[in-house]
Motif scaffolding. Structure first.
Motif, PDB file in Angstrom:
ATOM      1  N   LEU A 157       0.846  -1.186   0.000  1.00  0.00           N
ATOM      2  CA  LEU A 157       0.000   0.000   0.000  1.00  0.00           C
ATOM      3  C   LEU A 157       0.888   1.243   0.000  1.00  0.00           C
ATOM      4  O   LEU A 157       1.877   1.305   0.737  1.00  0.00           O
ATOM      5  N   PRO A 158       0.527   2.242  -0.790  1.00  0.00           N
ATOM      6  CA  PRO A 158       1.372   3.437  -0.928  1.00  0.00           C
ATOM      7  C   PRO A 158       1.196   4.398   0.250  1.00  0.00           C
ATOM      8  O   PRO A 158       0.645   5.493   0.105  1.00  0.00           O
ATOM      9  N   PHE A 159       1.705   4.004   1.413  1.00  0.00           N
ATOM     10  CA  PHE A 159       1.528   4.798   2.628  1.00  0.00           C
ATOM     11  C   PHE A 159       2.095   6.204   2.490  1.00  0.00           C
ATOM     12  O   PHE A 159       1.606   7.157   3.090  1.00  0.00           O
ATOM     13  N   GLU A 160       3.146   6.337   1.662  1.00  0.00           N
ATOM     14  CA  GLU A 160       3.824   7.630   1.536  1.00  0.00           C
ATOM     15  C   GLU A 160       2.932   8.705   0.911  1.00  0.00           C
ATOM     16  O   GLU A 160       3.170   9.908   1.098  1.00  0.00           O
ATOM     17  N   LEU A 161       1.883   8.281   0.198  1.00  0.00           N
ATOM     18  CA  LEU A 161       0.983   9.261  -0.406  1.00  0.00           C
ATOM     19  C   LEU A 161       0.173  10.014   0.640  1.00  0.00           C
ATOM     20  O   LEU A 161      -0.371  11.079   0.368  1.00  0.00           O
ATOM     21  N   ALA A 162       0.089   9.453   1.844  1.00  0.00           N
ATOM     22  CA  ALA A 162      -0.686  10.100   2.904  1.00  0.00           C
ATOM     23  C   ALA A 162      -0.074  11.421   3.342  1.00  0.00           C
ATOM     24  O   ALA A 162      -0.743  12.233   3.994  1.00  0.00           O
ATOM     25  N   VAL A 163       1.197  11.661   2.990  1.00  0.00           N
ATOM     26  CA  VAL A 163       1.823  12.924   3.389  1.00  0.00           C
ATOM     27  C   VAL A 163       1.388  14.068   2.482  1.00  0.00           C
ATOM     28  O   VAL A 163       1.633  15.242   2.806  1.00  0.00           O
ATOM     29  N   LEU A 164       0.753  13.757   1.363  1.00  0.00           N
ATOM     30  CA  LEU A 164       0.276  14.805   0.463  1.00  0.00           C
ATOM     31  C   LEU A 164      -0.957  15.482   1.054  1.00  0.00           C
ATOM     32  O   LEU A 164      -1.690  14.889   1.838  1.00  0.00           O
ATOM     33  N   VAL A 187      -0.899  -0.231   7.724  1.00  0.00           N
ATOM     34  CA  VAL A 187      -0.679  -1.490   7.003  1.00  0.00           C
ATOM     35  C   VAL A 187       0.416  -1.303   5.957  1.00  0.00           C
ATOM     36  O   VAL A 187       1.252  -2.196   5.740  1.00  0.00           O
ATOM     37  N   GLY A 188       0.410  -0.118   5.320  1.00  0.00           N
ATOM     38  CA  GLY A 188       1.427   0.156   4.305  1.00  0.00           C
ATOM     39  C   GLY A 188       2.830   0.170   4.871  1.00  0.00           C
ATOM     40  O   GLY A 188       3.766  -0.370   4.268  1.00  0.00           O
ATOM     41  N   VAL A 189       2.989   0.790   6.045  1.00  0.00           N
ATOM     42  CA  VAL A 189       4.306   0.835   6.682  1.00  0.00           C
ATOM     43  C   VAL A 189       4.758  -0.566   7.088  1.00  0.00           C
ATOM     44  O   VAL A 189       5.924  -0.953   6.891  1.00  0.00           O
ATOM     45  N   LEU A 190       3.836  -1.360   7.656  1.00  0.00           N
ATOM     46  CA  LEU A 190       4.179  -2.740   8.026  1.00  0.00           C
ATOM     47  C   LEU A 190       4.629  -3.537   6.812  1.00  0.00           C
ATOM     48  O   LEU A 190       5.675  -4.205   6.840  1.00  0.00           O
ATOM     49  N   ARG A 191       3.846  -3.482   5.742  1.00  0.00           N
ATOM     50  CA  ARG A 191       4.196  -4.253   4.534  1.00  0.00           C
ATOM     51  C   ARG A 191       5.529  -3.783   3.964  1.00  0.00           C
ATOM     52  O   ARG A 191       6.348  -4.605   3.499  1.00  0.00           O
ATOM     53  N   HIS A 192       5.777  -2.494   4.031  1.00  0.00           N
ATOM     54  CA  HIS A 192       7.073  -1.951   3.587  1.00  0.00           C
ATOM     55  C   HIS A 192       8.212  -2.528   4.425  1.00  0.00           C
ATOM     56  O   HIS A 192       9.231  -2.973   3.883  1.00  0.00           O
ATOM     57  N   ARG A 202      14.852   2.021   0.659  1.00  0.00           N
ATOM     58  CA  ARG A 202      15.476   3.150   1.361  1.00  0.00           C
ATOM     59  C   ARG A 202      14.764   4.463   1.048  1.00  0.00           C
ATOM     60  O   ARG A 202      14.614   5.323   1.916  1.00  0.00           O
ATOM     61  N   TRP A 203      14.311   4.598  -0.187  1.00  0.00           N
ATOM     62  CA  TRP A 203      13.580   5.819  -0.563  1.00  0.00           C
ATOM     63  C   TRP A 203      12.260   5.911   0.190  1.00  0.00           C
ATOM     64  O   TRP A 203      11.928   6.967   0.736  1.00  0.00           O
ATOM     65  N   ARG A 204      11.524   4.801   0.278  1.00  0.00           N
ATOM     66  CA  ARG A 204      10.223   4.807   0.965  1.00  0.00           C
ATOM     67  C   ARG A 204      10.398   4.965   2.475  1.00  0.00           C
ATOM     68  O   ARG A 204       9.549   5.565   3.137  1.00  0.00           O
ATOM     69  N   GLU A 205      11.490   4.424   2.996  1.00  0.00           N
ATOM     70  CA  GLU A 205      11.743   4.511   4.436  1.00  0.00           C
ATOM     71  C   GLU A 205      11.802   5.975   4.897  1.00  0.00           C
ATOM     72  O   GLU A 205      11.453   6.291   6.038  1.00  0.00           O
ATOM     73  N   ARG A 206      12.222   6.846   3.996  1.00  0.00           N
ATOM     74  CA  ARG A 206      12.320   8.266   4.341  1.00  0.00           C
ATOM     75  C   ARG A 206      10.964   8.868   4.695  1.00  0.00           C
ATOM     76  O   ARG A 206      10.892   9.898   5.364  1.00  0.00           O
TER      77      ARG A 206
END
Length: 569
Positions: A157-164, A187-192, A202-206
């Motif tokens: 799941l694209p959890f990083e999109l939630a920062v937009l 769930v997105g962070v867990l799956r990541h 590493r990019w998504r971890e940021r």
């Protein structure tokens, strides 16, 4: 019509409903205990600290064992037939915290065609289709418990999109519905974190820390996302699995779960539907309500006073409960506006104007009204809905003549677009399918009887010829759907239910000259059920997020009272 019998029922049921009012003046009702809520809550607490929360885990597993069906399966409620989701989640919880029955394992083996990772993952994804709102949390729970042995085939799941900014969400075509952003993040962070390490990792971890700040901002102070145990529990287990067991969000989630467990050891699908069932109760009781001014003050005070952090919705709407985890939505906003029309005798107030403007702003480009957010049209629970659209039409119809001229003009234009949408989406047989209600006994679980009856009941108030035309065609469908026992199920040929029969009678009461015999037979069905003590038997007709069934103890009595009042009006 049998006036004495109707009067008898009205008096007794009205008194019963008045006595069920809570101490703070609202009606709270009681939602059914849920196998799904109980299973995920048990596993969430087990994941956090199985020793500290032992008593909650033991009581919950005991409830699951007690409510297991003879074939080893569970339904969403104790009145529901078995299904894959409830059974799989109960199996996972018992696998981790206790011991599941071999019958349960056999049931799931037959459902999936096997119990390998591939069988389970494909079975769950196929069941829910493109909507990952519930399927990925389920698979994540399976993986955390060791039922699934590899994370490789669990969708990301694209959890990083939630920062937009929230205003961009409608354009992103997210794989989850608008109210599920907490699940998208947790769930997105867990799956990541369970994925393979590399450049993309590493990019998504940021974005993890920033995403969790968004999650924390979305969380109510008491910890419960949307007042919902399943969503809150999924967030809890995923945060724990990702290494954030001590995070403030996780700990607040745990507090919500331990605060909302029931005496029987189970959890409901949501804390309560106080705003919704209060509106239903007011419409059912009408002038039998005392202290109208006090009750109207309570309802006005429950309107959201500022932009909501969860959906970004502006102030002015109402949620399904007065509790802090609620989110403003169209059905409850329309319900509050209709209830206030009764309580205020049609006298306008600032909350009415803001509520009307809130609904105007929510209207989709297709002319219909969605539940929570404008423009989220990809997944079913974000699309325009006929029952909600008709409810908004009723609210507008009741208040439009008292509104300021500028708002009145907007309302009239909006209603024209809503009626055009209703006409376009009416089925050839005259029916409409609702969004948040269904019939678990129907093959496709739909309830066109409910959707059509609600729409007709609301449209009957309008003097607009287009509304009348739609209602006439829809009423004919309801007549054709009456069962041989004189009641109605969710669709033709499905077993009759008190709730749906009451809704059909409410709608057809305006056509008593044309369909008098049909209505009278329907009343006979209700009267017989009342005399036999079956009138308030729980009927799961409600559909929660991701098609989870629930029953509510006040549905029967409020639906029946409304029908009876319509018969004598």
């Amino acid at each position: 019509m049998k006036e004495e019998q109707i009067s008898e029922m009205l008096d007794v049921l009205s008194e019963r409903l008045l006595l069920s009012r809570s101490a703070n003046g609202l009606w709270r009702g009681k939602l059914s205990s849920s196998a799904i809520s109980t299973a995920v809550s048990i596993f969430a607490l087990y994941s956090v600290d199985k020793d500290k929360y032992r008593i909650f885990i033991q009581n919950g597993t005991a409830w699951l064992h007690q409510t297991m069906l003879p074939d080893g399966a569970w339904g969403d409620t104790t009145e529901s037939p078995p299904n894959m989701t409830a059974t799989l989640l109960a199996y996972v919880a018992l696998h981790a915290a206790d011991k599941p029955s071999e019958k349960t394992k056999k049931y799931l083996f037959e459902k999936f065609g096997g119990l390998t990772d591939g069988h389970i993952i494909q079975g769950v994804l196929s069941h829910y289709g493109k909507d990952l709102t519930f399927s990925v949390p389920i698979l994540s729970m399976c993986a955390l418990a060791g039922i699934i042995h590899s994370w490789d085939e669990v969708p990301k799941l694209p959890f990083e999109l939630a920062v937009l900014p929230q205003r961009f969400f409608r354009f992103l075509r997210l794989p989850v519905v608008s109210y599920a952003i907490p699940a998208l993040i947790a769930v997105g962070v867990l799956r990541h974190r369970k994925g393979k390490r590399g450049l993309l990792y590493r990019w998504r971890e940021r974005f993890v820390t920033q995403s969790l700040k968004v999650l924390e901002k979305l969380q109510p102070a008491h910890g419960g996302f949307l007042e919902a145990a399943p969503l809150t529990a999924f967030v809890t287990m995923c945060m724990t699995g990702a290494g954030f067991v001590d995070h403030p969000t996780t700990q607040r989630c745990v507090g919500f779960l331990t605060d909302t467990v029931r005496d029987d050891g189970a959890w409901a699908i949501d804390t309560d539907l106080a705003s919704w069932v209060t509106a239903l109760s007011i419409c059912a009781l009408g002038n039998r309500i005392g202290n109208k001014e006090e009750l109207s003050h309570l309802i006005r005070n429950n309107a959201f006073k500022e932009k909501h952090p969860f959906t970004g919705a502006k102030e002015g709407g109402w949620g399904w409960t007065d509790l802090q985890g609620a989110v403003p939505d169209a059905d409850d906003t329309a319900g509050a506006l209709v209830a206030l029309h009764i309580l205020l005798d049609g006298k306008i107030c600032p909350e009415i104007e803001k509520g009307i403007e809130w609904l105007l702003d929510l209207q989709n480009s297709d002319g219909g009204i969605p539940t929570f957010c404008k423009g989220w049209g990809k997944l079913p629970f974000d699309r325009s809905s006929p029952d909600i659209t008709a409810h908004a039409i009723l609210a507008f119809e009741l208040w439009r003549d008292t509104l300021p001229e500028k708002i009145n003009g907007k309302v009239n234009a909006s209603m024209k677009r809503m009626l055009l949408w209703m006409k376009k989406n009416q089925q050839p047989d005259g029916s409409w399918n609702p969004l948040w209600f269904g019939d678990q006994n129907a093959k496709d679980e739909r309830s066109p009887v409910y959707g059509t009856a609600v729409a007709v009941e609301h449209l009957n108030v309008s003097s607009n010829p287009a509304a009348k035309e739609l209602a006439v065609k829809a009423a004919a469908y309801l007549v054709s759907a009456q069962n041989k026992d004189n009641g109605w199920g969710g669709t033709k040929g499905v077993c009759s239910k008190i709730t749906l029969t009451a809704k059909a009678i409410s709608a057809l009461s305006a056509f008593s000259i044309q369909y008098g015999e049909v209505v009278e037979k329907g009343f006979d069905y209700l009267y017989s059920a009342w005399k036999s003590g079956e009138l308030e038997k729980r009927e799961p007709i409600g559909l929660y997020f991701a098609r989870l069934w629930y029953s509510e103890e006040l549905y029967n009595i409020t639906f029946v009272l409304t029908a009876l009042n319509n018969l004598v009006s």
